[in-house]
Design an enzyme around this catalytic site. Structure first.
Site, mmCIF file in Angstrom:
data_model
loop_
_atom_site.group_PDB
_atom_site.id
_atom_site.type_symbol
_atom_site.label_atom_id
_atom_site.label_comp_id
_atom_site.label_asym_id
_atom_site.label_seq_id
_atom_site.Cartn_x
_atom_site.Cartn_y
_atom_site.Cartn_z
ATOM 1 N N LYS A 258 -32.236 -2.348 -75.215
ATOM 2 C CA LYS A 258 -33.452 -2.584 -74.532
ATOM 3 C C LYS A 258 -34.034 -3.163 -75.139
ATOM 4 O O LYS A 258 -34.739 -4.384 -75.482
ATOM 5 C CB LYS A 258 -34.069 -2.006 -73.487
ATOM 6 N N ARG A 259 -34.662 -2.747 -76.198
ATOM 7 C CA ARG A 259 -35.540 -2.851 -77.467
ATOM 8 C C ARG A 259 -35.388 -3.975 -77.817
ATOM 9 O O ARG A 259 -36.183 -5.170 -78.322
ATOM 10 C CB ARG A 259 -35.959 -2.033 -78.260
#
Ligand code: GLU
Length: 489
Positions: A258-259
C-alpha cells in the site's frame, strides 16, 4: 482412466476472502487462466475461507466481481458450480475431517495441548541459543488415554503434523529444482481441531479432490510447498506440478504494498483504468512474449502465453506503463463507449446528475480529450468548466505574457464582438477558427487574442484549444464567460 483424462490440465485460483482483490492475486488468476486455456484445460476458482474470523462476504464478492470485470471466467467455482462443488472451503469440512482423522489414526499427526505461553517461552529460549525456533515435539508422545483425559477436562488442543526429516525437492516449472530441509520445520499445526483445518492442510485435500494438475501461485507460497508435499505423501496422494510466480515489486524494488499506492483492483477500476489495459499490464508483470508486440487482448494472450517464459526475478510495477496502455485502450473506444464509461466519473464528481444526462454533449466534450486521457478519472478535472455554471480562477490567469489589464480588456472586447457576430447556426469550430485566427494574426502575437479568450472560457492554464472549447460551450455560454472575465478586471 484414459490417457486423455490423465493429462487434463486443471489450474486454479484459490484466494482467501480476507481483503479486496489484490493486484497480485488478480495476476495469479490471470496466469492460471492463461495457462489453462492455452493448454485446453480448465480453470477453477476456489474460495479459501478457512480463516473464519478474517474472511468476509464482501471480500468474496469483490474478488468475484473483479475477476469477472477482467474477463477471467472460471469453468468451475462459486456461482458456476461444477463436478467437484462446493468450491468454498467452509462448505467442505466433511472432507477435511476425514483426512485429518486418517492422519491421527495413523499417528502421522497428533493433538498438541501446549499453551501459547509455553510455546512462546520455548521459542525465546531457542532463539537465545541461536537456534531456529521450532516445536519441540512435547505432545507427540501423549498416549490415547492422556489425550482423552485432557480433552475431557476441556484443555484446548490443536492438531500437529509430524513430518519426516529429509530433503524435500520438487521441480518448479519456473524455478527448476527446489529443495527444502524438512527437519527445520518442526511438527507444524495443520488444524485447530477436526472442523477447522488450516490452509496448508485444506489446500492439499481440495487440490486432490478437485483433480487439480497444476498449482500456479505467488512466490510467497514457495516455503509452504514442501510442507504440502509431505502431507500429500503422508496421505498417499499424488504430487502436483508447481509454478511459483515472481513477486510484484514497487519502483524501489521492495515487495509491492500500500505504501507504493493502490494494491486492490477495485481502486484501479475506480480510477478509470479499463479491464483490457489491466489484463495487458498484468500479463507483463513477470512474463513477456519475447517479441516487440506489446498490445495483447486476453485472447491473444492465451495464444502467446507459456509458463516457461515467466521470469524468476521480481516483476516491477510500472504505473507509467499502465497509463500508457490505458491511454491506448481509451483511444480504441468509440465515442459512445467512452461516454458510457465516463458517465459515472462525471456523476461521481458532481458535474452532472444521473437523471439529466445529455449524451450528445458529453460525447462532444469527450471527443476533445480522448487523445490525451490516460484514465477516465482525469476527465472531470480536465473538463469541469463545460458543466459548471460559474468558474473560479484568478484574473492573473487571463494575462498573456506582459499584457496590461487594459490590453486584456480590449482583447476580450474583440473576442466578444467576433463571437457575437457569428450566427448561432454557424457557431462551430471551423468558423470560429477562421475568424479568430484572422484577427489574431493581425494582432501580431496570436496569444494576445487567443489566450485571454481561452482562459476566460475554461479558467485553466491548460485545456483544449479555444475554438473547440467555444464551439462545445455554445455561443451563449462562451459570451457569458467573456463577460464574467471582464467583470474580474
Ligand atoms: N489461499 C491462498 C492465498 O490466498 C492460496 C494459495 C495457493 O494458491 O495455494 O494465498
Amino acid at each position: 482412466m484414459s490417457k486423455e483424462e490423465k493429462t487434463k490440465i486443471r489450474a486454479r485460483l484459490a484466494p482467501s476472502p480476507t481483503g479486496f482483490l489484490h493486484i497480485g492475486t488478480a495476476r495469479t488468476g490471470l496466469f492460471n487462466y492463461l495457462f489453462a486455456k492455452k493448454n485446453k484445460g480448465e480453470f477453477i476458482l476456489r474460495i479459501e475461507d478457512t480463516d473464519e474470523e478474517r474472511s468476509e462476504e464482501r471480500y468474496e464478492k469483490d474478488i468475484i466481481d473483479g475477476l469477472k470485470w477482467l474477463g477471467i471466467e472460471w469453468d468451475e467455482g462459486p456461482g458456476t458450480g461444477g463436478q467437484f462443488a462446493p468450491y468454498r472451503q467452509s462448505e467442505r469440512k466433511d472432507s477435511y475431517r476425514k483426512y485429518l482423522q486418517k492422519l491421527l489414526d495413523e499417528k502421522l499427526a497428533y493433538y498438541c495441548f501446549c499453551t501459547e505461553e509455553e510455546l512462546e517461552a520455548k521459542k525465546q529460549d531457542q532463539m537465545s541459543r541461536g537456534e531456529a525456533p521450532k516445536y519441540n515435539g512435547k505432545c507427540a508422545g501423549l498416549s490415547a488415554s492422556e489425550v482423552e483425559r485432557k480433552m475431557a477436562e476441556g484443555e484446548k488442543a490443536v492438531i500437529r503434523f509430524k513430518p519426516p526429516s529429509r530433503i524435500v525437492s520438487f521441480k518448479d516449472l519456473i524455478r527448476g529444482e527446489v529443495e527444502f530441509d524438512s527437519s527445520l520445520f518442526g511438527d507444524f499445526v495443520i488444524a485447530k481441531d477436526l472442523d477447522n483445518p488450516l490452509y496448508n492442510f485444506a489446500v492439499i485435500i481440495d487440490d486432490y479432490e478437485m483433480e487439480i494438475s497444476h498449482v500456479i501461485r505467488g512466490e510467497d507460497h514457495i516455503s509452504n510447498t514442501p510442507k504440502q508435499i509431505l502431507i500429500q505423501e503422508a496421505l498417499g496422494l499424488p504430487q502436483l506440478q508447481y509454478a511459483h510466480l515472481p513477486l510484484i515489486l514497487g519502483p524501489d524494488k521492495s515487495k509491492l504494498s500500500k505504501r507504493h499506492g493502490a494494491v486492490s483492483l477495485t481502486e484501479y477500476k475506480k480510477e478509470g483504468y479499463l479491464p483490457e489495459a489491466m489484463v495487458n499490464f498484468m500479463a507483463f508483470m513477470g512474463w513477456n512474449p519475447d517479441t516487440e508486440k506489446e498490445i495483447f487482448s486476453l485472447k491473444e494472450l492465451v495464444k502467446a502465453f507459456s509458463i516457461e517464459k515467466v521470469q524468476k526475478g521480481g516483476a516491477v510495477f510500472n504505473i507509467q506503463r499502465l497509463d500508457y496502455l490505458n491511454g491506448f485502450y481509451i483511444r480504441q473506444k468509440t465515442l459512445d463507449e467512452l461516454a458510457e464509461l465516463c458517465l459515472p466519473h462525471l456523476v461521481g464528481a458532481g458535474l452532472i446528475s444521473k437523471d439529466e444526462v445529455d449524451m450528445e454533449k458529453i460525447k462532444e466534450i469527450i471527443s476533445l480529450y480522448q487523445e490525451r486521457l490516460k484514465k477516465l478519472s482525469e476527465l472531470p478535472e480536465l473538463a469541469d468548466f463545460f458543466f459548471k455554471e460559474k468558474i473560479e480562477y484568478d484574473k492573473e490567469l487571463l494575462k498573456w505574457k506582459d499584457m496590461s489589464l487594459s490590453e486584456i480588456e480590449s482583447s476580450l472586447d474583440i473576442s466578444e464582438k467576433i463571437l457575437s457576430d457569428i450566427k448561432e447556426g454557424d457557431f462551430n469550430k471551423d468558423n470560429l477558427e477562421k475568424v479568430l485566427m484572422e484577427k489574431a494574426g493581425e494582432m501580431g502575437d496570436r496569444g494576445k487574442l487567443l489566450w485571454p479568450l481561452r482562459a476566460a472560457m475554461t479558467g485553466k492554464r491548460a485545456s483544449a484549444g479555444p475554438f473547440e472549447v467555444a464551439a462545445v460551450l455554445g455561443k451563449e455560454k462562451a459570451l457569458q464567460r467573456i463577460k464574467e472575465a471582464k467583470n474580474k478586471l
